[in-house]
Design an enzyme around this catalytic site. Structure first.
Site, PDB file in Angstrom:
ATOM      1  CE1 TYR A  26      -3.645  -2.373   0.133  1.00  0.00           C
ATOM      2  CE2 TYR A  26      -2.643  -3.249   2.082  1.00  0.00           C
ATOM      3  CZ  TYR A  26      -3.449  -3.425   1.201  1.00  0.00           C
ATOM      4  OH  TYR A  26      -4.403  -4.535   1.093  1.00  0.00           O
ATOM      5  CG  ASN A  77      -9.394   2.652  -1.480  1.00  0.00           C
ATOM      6  OD1 ASN A  77      -9.922   1.466  -1.468  1.00  0.00           O
ATOM      7  ND2 ASN A  77      -7.891   2.766  -1.634  1.00  0.00           N
ATOM      8  CG  HIS A  83     -13.389  -7.647  -1.584  1.00  0.00           C
ATOM      9  ND1 HIS A  83     -12.808  -7.515  -2.903  1.00  0.00           N
ATOM     10  CD2 HIS A  83     -12.245  -7.243  -0.962  1.00  0.00           C
ATOM     11  CE1 HIS A  83     -11.559  -6.821  -2.776  1.00  0.00           C
ATOM     12  NE2 HIS A  83     -11.389  -6.352  -1.485  1.00  0.00           N
ATOM     13  CG  ASP A  90     -28.432  -2.143  -2.569  1.00  0.00           C
ATOM     14  OD1 ASP A  90     -28.150  -2.583  -3.996  1.00  0.00           O
ATOM     15  OD2 ASP A  90     -28.999  -2.824  -1.757  1.00  0.00           O
ATOM     16  CG  HIS A 103      -9.278  -1.022  -5.350  1.00  0.00           C
ATOM     17  ND1 HIS A 103      -9.713  -1.234  -4.105  1.00  0.00           N
ATOM     18  CD2 HIS A 103     -10.345  -1.130  -6.058  1.00  0.00           C
ATOM     19  CE1 HIS A 103     -11.284  -1.642  -4.480  1.00  0.00           C
ATOM     20  NE2 HIS A 103     -11.282  -1.465  -5.366  1.00  0.00           N
ATOM     21  CG  LEU A 104      -4.058   2.863  -1.995  1.00  0.00           C
ATOM     22  CD1 LEU A 104      -3.812   2.621  -0.600  1.00  0.00           C
ATOM     23  CD2 LEU A 104      -3.146   4.091  -2.607  1.00  0.00           C
ATOM     24  CB  SER A 105      -2.640  -3.330  -4.074  1.00  0.00           C
ATOM     25  OG  SER A 105      -4.076  -3.791  -3.516  1.00  0.00           O
TER      26      SER A 105
END
Length: 150
Positions: A26, A77, A83, A90, A103-105
């Site tokens: 990260y 983020n 997940h 919603d 996302h950083l990675s």
């Protein structure tokens, strides 16, 4: 002077630990450093940037709801909520505000459970794997898209 664009930056669980949490994945910048950098960029672009980081799903959902009719774009983020959270999905659908997932990675090069997102298919786009620079790319893209639509 044109009206300022209003962009909301949301950061999910454990991102408050950036800088010390798995820096090989990260990076070494703290979330405060990333947000300060992004605020400076936003100012230069005549953008109002609001930020919320929360480890609580409901807090992110409440802030998404509050954004309805006041925010032009969302940068999110969702971290681990990527997940798991149908509720955040919603909420984003309910407010109909375009958003970019960050996302950083590179989540696609990570464990299989990290490769599914409940948000990607409804996002304007997804930026992953570029570390803290991904936030800047997302901000620039949001501003460009908004300026093209106005």
């Amino acid at each position: 002077m044109a009206d300022k664009l209003h962009i909301l930056l949301l950061n999910g669980p454990n991102l408050n630990m950036l800088g010390t949490r798995e820096p090989d994945k990260y990076g070494t910048l703290t979330l405060t450093e990333i947000v300060n950098r992004l605020n400076a960029e936003a100012d230069a672009l005549n953008v109002t940037l609001d930020h919320l980081q929360s480890n609580a799903e409901y807090a992110l959902i409440d802030r998404i709801h509050q954004a309805k009719d006041t925010v032009d774009y969302i940068l999110i983020n969702p971290a681990a909520f990527t997940h798991t959270s149908v509720a955040i999905r919603d909420a984003l659908l309910a407010v109909s505000i375009p958003f970019i997932e960050i996302h950083l990675s590179n989540v696609h090069a990570r464990e299989p459970f990290r490769q599914h997102s409940y948000l990607s298919d409804i996002a304007a786009g997804v930026i992953c794997g570029f570390g803290a620079d991904g936030y800047s790319y997302a901000l620039q893209t949001a501003v460009k898209r908004l300026s093209q639509s106005h």
